[in-house]
Scaffold this motif. Structure first.
Motif, PDB file in Angstrom:
ATOM      1  N   ALA A  60       0.855  -1.177   0.000  1.00  0.00           N
ATOM      2  CA  ALA A  60       0.000   0.000   0.000  1.00  0.00           C
ATOM      3  C   ALA A  60       0.892   1.230   0.000  1.00  0.00           C
ATOM      4  CB  ALA A  60      -0.911   0.014   1.221  1.00  0.00           C
ATOM      5  N   TYR A  61       0.505   2.208  -0.776  1.00  0.00           N
ATOM      6  CA  TYR A  61       1.238   3.476  -0.844  1.00  0.00           C
ATOM      7  C   TYR A  61       0.338   4.536  -0.241  1.00  0.00           C
ATOM      8  CZ  TYR A  61       4.075   0.678  -3.901  1.00  0.00           C
ATOM      9  OH  TYR A  61       4.868  -0.335  -4.393  1.00  0.00           O
ATOM     10  N   LEU A  62       0.779   5.115   0.873  1.00  0.00           N
ATOM     11  CA  LEU A  62      -0.058   6.088   1.571  1.00  0.00           C
ATOM     12  C   LEU A  62       0.349   7.503   1.221  1.00  0.00           C
ATOM     13  CD1 LEU A  62      -0.307   4.696   5.219  1.00  0.00           C
ATOM     14  CD2 LEU A  62      -1.489   3.956   3.169  1.00  0.00           C
ATOM     15  N   ILE A 100      -3.544   0.612  -3.015  1.00  0.00           N
ATOM     16  CA  ILE A 100      -3.116  -0.764  -2.832  1.00  0.00           C
ATOM     17  C   ILE A 100      -2.817  -1.393  -4.183  1.00  0.00           C
ATOM     18  CG2 ILE A 100      -3.892  -3.053  -2.061  1.00  0.00           C
ATOM     19  CD1 ILE A 100      -5.561  -1.403   0.043  1.00  0.00           C
ATOM     20  N   GLU A 101      -1.637  -1.986  -4.279  1.00  0.00           N
ATOM     21  CA  GLU A 101      -1.246  -2.630  -5.533  1.00  0.00           C
ATOM     22  C   GLU A 101      -0.721  -4.021  -5.241  1.00  0.00           C
ATOM     23  OE1 GLU A 101       1.502  -0.184  -7.714  1.00  0.00           O
ATOM     24  OE2 GLU A 101       0.299   1.608  -7.325  1.00  0.00           O
ATOM     25  N   GLY A 102      -1.272  -4.994  -5.931  1.00  0.00           N
ATOM     26  CA  GLY A 102      -0.835  -6.356  -5.697  1.00  0.00           C
ATOM     27  C   GLY A 102      -0.985  -7.218  -6.928  1.00  0.00           C
ATOM     28  N   GLU A 103      -0.695  -8.504  -6.737  1.00  0.00           N
ATOM     29  CA  GLU A 103      -0.771  -9.435  -7.832  1.00  0.00           C
ATOM     30  C   GLU A 103      -1.353 -10.743  -7.322  1.00  0.00           C
ATOM     31  OE1 GLU A 103       2.678  -9.308 -10.828  1.00  0.00           O
ATOM     32  OE2 GLU A 103       2.517 -11.392 -10.218  1.00  0.00           O
ATOM     33  N   ALA A 104      -2.269 -11.312  -8.089  1.00  0.00           N
ATOM     34  CA  ALA A 104      -2.848 -12.601  -7.729  1.00  0.00           C
ATOM     35  C   ALA A 104      -3.038 -13.425  -8.989  1.00  0.00           C
ATOM     36  CB  ALA A 104      -4.195 -12.395  -7.037  1.00  0.00           C
ATOM     37  N   ASP A 105      -2.584 -14.646  -8.971  1.00  0.00           N
ATOM     38  CA  ASP A 105      -2.689 -15.536 -10.137  1.00  0.00           C
ATOM     39  C   ASP A 105      -2.164 -14.869 -11.410  1.00  0.00           C
ATOM     40  OD1 ASP A 105      -3.902 -17.402  -8.464  1.00  0.00           O
ATOM     41  OD2 ASP A 105      -5.891 -16.556  -8.851  1.00  0.00           O
ATOM     42  N   GLY A 106      -1.072 -14.154 -11.292  1.00  0.00           N
ATOM     43  CA  GLY A 106      -0.455 -13.545 -12.462  1.00  0.00           C
ATOM     44  C   GLY A 106      -1.115 -12.280 -12.990  1.00  0.00           C
ATOM     45  N   SER A 107      -2.227 -11.852 -12.352  1.00  0.00           N
ATOM     46  CA  SER A 107      -2.801 -10.589 -12.821  1.00  0.00           C
ATOM     47  C   SER A 107      -2.796  -9.562 -11.685  1.00  0.00           C
ATOM     48  CB  SER A 107      -4.211 -10.790 -13.376  1.00  0.00           C
ATOM     49  OG  SER A 107      -5.066 -11.182 -12.351  1.00  0.00           O
ATOM     50  N   ALA A 108      -2.561  -8.326 -12.067  1.00  0.00           N
ATOM     51  CA  ALA A 108      -2.416  -7.260 -11.084  1.00  0.00           C
ATOM     52  C   ALA A 108      -3.784  -6.773 -10.611  1.00  0.00           C
ATOM     53  CB  ALA A 108      -1.641  -6.113 -11.694  1.00  0.00           C
ATOM     54  N   PHE A 109      -3.844  -6.356  -9.370  1.00  0.00           N
ATOM     55  CA  PHE A 109      -5.055  -5.681  -8.901  1.00  0.00           C
ATOM     56  C   PHE A 109      -4.692  -4.409  -8.157  1.00  0.00           C
ATOM     57  CE2 PHE A 109      -5.002  -6.632  -4.353  1.00  0.00           C
ATOM     58  CZ  PHE A 109      -4.204  -7.762  -4.277  1.00  0.00           C
ATOM     59  N   GLU A 110      -5.652  -3.505  -8.155  1.00  0.00           N
ATOM     60  CA  GLU A 110      -5.460  -2.213  -7.509  1.00  0.00           C
ATOM     61  C   GLU A 110      -6.703  -1.857  -6.733  1.00  0.00           C
ATOM     62  OE1 GLU A 110      -2.978   0.057 -11.023  1.00  0.00           O
ATOM     63  OE2 GLU A 110      -4.646   1.074 -10.020  1.00  0.00           O
ATOM     64  N   HIS A 111      -6.510  -1.093  -5.671  1.00  0.00           N
ATOM     65  CA  HIS A 111      -7.663  -0.631  -4.922  1.00  0.00           C
ATOM     66  C   HIS A 111      -7.279   0.645  -4.194  1.00  0.00           C
ATOM     67  CE1 HIS A 111     -11.656  -1.413  -3.355  1.00  0.00           C
ATOM     68  NE2 HIS A 111     -11.243  -0.939  -2.214  1.00  0.00           N
ATOM     69  N   VAL A 112      -8.224   1.569  -4.104  1.00  0.00           N
ATOM     70  CA  VAL A 112      -7.948   2.824  -3.423  1.00  0.00           C
ATOM     71  C   VAL A 112      -8.884   2.980  -2.235  1.00  0.00           C
ATOM     72  CG1 VAL A 112      -7.860   5.331  -3.659  1.00  0.00           C
ATOM     73  CG2 VAL A 112      -7.175   3.892  -5.575  1.00  0.00           C
ATOM     74  N   ILE A 113      -8.318   3.244  -1.073  1.00  0.00           N
ATOM     75  CA  ILE A 113      -9.125   3.450   0.124  1.00  0.00           C
ATOM     76  C   ILE A 113      -8.786   4.821   0.713  1.00  0.00           C
ATOM     77  CG2 ILE A 113      -9.580   2.663   2.485  1.00  0.00           C
ATOM     78  CD1 ILE A 113      -8.761  -0.158   1.578  1.00  0.00           C
TER      79      ILE A 113
END
Ligand SMILES: [Cu+2]
Length: 120
Positions: A60-62, A100-113
Protein backbone atom coordinates in the motif's frame (compact mmCIF):
# COMPACT_ATOMS: atom_id res chain seq x y z
CA UNK A 1 -14.11 25.78 -15.60
CA UNK A 2 -11.93 23.04 -17.07
CA UNK A 3 -10.12 22.83 -13.75
CA UNK A 4 -13.42 22.47 -11.92
CA UNK A 5 -14.54 19.61 -14.17
CA UNK A 6 -11.20 17.85 -13.79
CA UNK A 7 -11.46 18.24 -10.01
CA UNK A 8 -14.98 16.86 -10.05
CA UNK A 9 -13.97 13.86 -12.14
CA UNK A 10 -11.09 13.15 -9.78
CA UNK A 11 -13.53 13.28 -6.87
CA UNK A 12 -15.87 10.83 -8.61
CA UNK A 13 -12.92 8.52 -9.17
CA UNK A 14 -12.06 8.62 -5.46
CA UNK A 15 -15.68 8.09 -4.40
CA UNK A 16 -16.03 5.15 -6.75
CA UNK A 17 -13.02 3.64 -4.93
CA UNK A 18 -11.59 2.58 -8.26
CA UNK A 19 -10.80 -1.09 -8.29
CA UNK A 20 -9.72 -3.19 -11.21
CA UNK A 21 -8.39 -6.58 -12.15
CA UNK A 22 -10.35 -8.54 -9.53
CA UNK A 23 -13.55 -8.64 -7.56
CA UNK A 24 -11.82 -8.54 -4.21
CA UNK A 25 -13.57 -6.60 -1.51
CA UNK A 26 -10.73 -4.79 0.22
CA UNK A 27 -11.51 -3.01 3.47
CA UNK A 28 -9.50 -1.15 6.02
CA UNK A 29 -10.29 -2.93 9.29
CA UNK A 30 -8.08 -0.80 11.44
CA UNK A 31 -6.80 2.63 10.42
CA UNK A 32 -3.56 3.90 11.94
CA UNK A 33 -3.71 6.74 14.44
CA UNK A 34 -1.31 9.64 14.71
CA UNK A 35 1.03 10.56 17.51
CA UNK A 36 4.51 11.99 16.94
CA UNK A 37 7.15 9.26 16.99
CA UNK A 38 4.66 6.40 17.39
CA UNK A 39 3.79 3.71 14.89
CA UNK A 40 0.37 2.14 14.69
CA UNK A 41 -1.01 -1.02 13.09
CA UNK A 42 -2.77 -0.94 9.73
CA UNK A 43 -5.12 -3.87 9.19
CA UNK A 44 -6.69 -4.77 5.86
CA UNK A 45 -9.28 -7.45 5.21
CA UNK A 46 -9.68 -9.06 1.78
CA UNK A 47 -12.82 -10.98 0.87
CA UNK A 48 -14.14 -12.50 -2.34
CA UNK A 49 -17.75 -13.69 -2.61
CA UNK A 50 -18.03 -13.47 1.16
CA UNK A 51 -14.98 -15.68 1.77
CA UNK A 52 -11.62 -14.51 3.15
CA UNK A 53 -8.76 -14.48 0.64
CA UNK A 54 -5.38 -15.67 1.89
CA UNK A 55 -1.97 -15.82 0.24
CA UNK A 56 -2.04 -12.43 -1.47
CA UNK A 57 1.04 -10.27 -1.80
CA UNK A 58 0.45 -6.55 -2.00
CA UNK A 59 1.80 -3.19 -0.94
CA UNK A 60 0.00 0.00 0.00
CA UNK A 61 1.24 3.48 -0.84
CA UNK A 62 -0.06 6.09 1.57
CA UNK A 63 -0.40 9.73 0.74
CA UNK A 64 -2.24 12.65 2.26
CA UNK A 65 -5.36 13.76 0.42
CA UNK A 66 -4.77 17.52 0.46
CA UNK A 67 -1.08 17.86 1.18
CA UNK A 68 2.16 16.55 -0.22
CA UNK A 69 4.03 14.32 2.20
CA UNK A 70 5.29 12.07 -0.57
CA UNK A 71 4.31 8.43 -0.62
CA UNK A 72 4.85 5.96 2.24
CA UNK A 73 5.20 2.35 1.17
CA UNK A 74 3.79 -0.39 3.43
CA UNK A 75 4.30 -4.11 3.04
CA UNK A 76 1.65 -6.35 4.50
CA UNK A 77 1.98 -9.63 6.35
CA UNK A 78 -0.56 -12.36 5.65
CA UNK A 79 -2.13 -13.25 9.02
CA UNK A 80 -4.61 -15.75 7.56
CA UNK A 81 -8.40 -15.59 7.40
CA UNK A 82 -8.26 -12.66 4.95
CA UNK A 83 -6.38 -10.43 7.41
CA UNK A 84 -3.23 -8.56 6.39
CA UNK A 85 -1.22 -6.43 8.77
CA UNK A 86 1.33 -3.68 8.56
CA UNK A 87 2.30 -0.70 10.67
CA UNK A 88 3.18 2.90 10.00
CA UNK A 89 4.43 6.05 11.68
CA UNK A 90 2.55 8.87 9.98
CA UNK A 91 3.67 12.51 9.87
CA UNK A 92 0.22 13.89 10.70
CA UNK A 93 -3.48 13.30 11.31
CA UNK A 94 -6.14 14.00 8.67
CA UNK A 95 -7.40 12.52 5.46
CA UNK A 96 -5.15 9.88 3.92
CA UNK A 97 -5.36 7.75 0.79
CA UNK A 98 -4.06 4.20 0.52
CA UNK A 99 -3.28 3.01 -3.00
CA UNK A 100 -3.12 -0.76 -2.83
CA UNK A 101 -1.25 -2.63 -5.53
CA UNK A 102 -0.83 -6.36 -5.70
CA UNK A 103 -0.77 -9.44 -7.83
CA UNK A 104 -2.85 -12.60 -7.73
CA UNK A 105 -2.69 -15.54 -10.14
CA UNK A 106 -0.45 -13.54 -12.46
CA UNK A 107 -2.80 -10.59 -12.82
CA UNK A 108 -2.42 -7.26 -11.08
CA UNK A 109 -5.05 -5.68 -8.90
CA UNK A 110 -5.46 -2.21 -7.51
CA UNK A 111 -7.66 -0.63 -4.92
CA UNK A 112 -7.95 2.82 -3.42
CA UNK A 113 -9.13 3.45 0.12
CA UNK A 114 -9.62 6.89 1.62
CA UNK A 115 -9.53 7.07 5.40
CA UNK A 116 -9.34 9.44 8.33
CA UNK A 117 -6.40 9.38 10.72
CA UNK A 118 -7.17 10.58 14.22
CA UNK A 119 -4.74 12.27 16.52
CA UNK A 120 -4.16 10.34 19.70
CU1 LIG B 1 -0.32 16.79 6.00
Amino acid sequence: MKKLIAGFMLLMLILAGCSSGSDYEINLKEAPKYKAGESYPVVIEVMQDGEPVDGLAFAAYLEMAKMDHGSIELDFEDKGNGIYESSVELPMAGEWIANIEGEADGSAFEHVITFEVEKE
